[in-house]
Design an enzyme around this catalytic site. Sequence first.
Site: not given
Length: 280
Positions: A116-118, A142
């Site tokens: 998720l994301s980073w 992401t």
Amino acid sequence: MSALAVPDPVPGPAPVARPEWVGDLVVAGHRLHVAHRPGALGRTPLVLVNGIGASLEFLDPLVAALDPDRPVVRFDVPGIGGSPLPWVPLPMAGLAALLSGVLDELCYARADVLGLSWGGGIAQQFALQHPDRTARLALVSTGTGAMMVPARFTVLAKMLTPRRYNDRRYRHDAGAEIYVGEDQAAVDEVFGRARQVAFRGYLFQLMALMTWTSLPVLPLISAPTLVLAGRRDPVIPVVNAHIMGALIPRATVHLHQGGHVGILTRPHELGPVLEDFLDN
């Protein structure tokens, strides 16, 4: 002579999901805070890799929406949540190696991995370093690190600090620009689960991201991949999902109408999308 009738087999007891274990594991000299829901025996585990600054509790809404028989692993990277700060920043390759070590400690040979994301950076790096251990890959909200289509400067500036984790009022003010497409009450509920964030641990994560990119090597990711993105996400512009979908050979892109943390604020809508991908 008549054939003997063969009785139908008597079904055995169905596999029973076991309760989640939360504790610490030592991997390559790092003490990592880990949550492990064993699920049913024999099923492929799903590793959830969190966004920047977020402790493993942040992912509770998604875990609750998944099939309870699905094994789920999540962990705090060094310097975040319950994992102590390392002496030096770790690069994405080192963080992916820690993920591999967590699987070793839990006796899993292969896993599905969601970033998720980073955390999508670790997930992509893991799939590149350990293709034999990556069953399926889910990349949620992401991008490709230092080489990607960036957010607006005003959004990026708000993402350079962990203040939104530690200050509810600031999160409300910043959220008007960061969490477009999300219900503020749902965002508050998700962030209310996360632990306070120390700036140095957050800085180490920023350094890992800013010194890494997957863009040139995306065609080398061999695992079936789900790219899940929000059309209204100002943090990771949706064009990045299309780029990843075009460059990863076995990628499927799924766009929803929400924003950056939609999989956590609306898990009962997007959880089934993830489940369908993992099961097919």
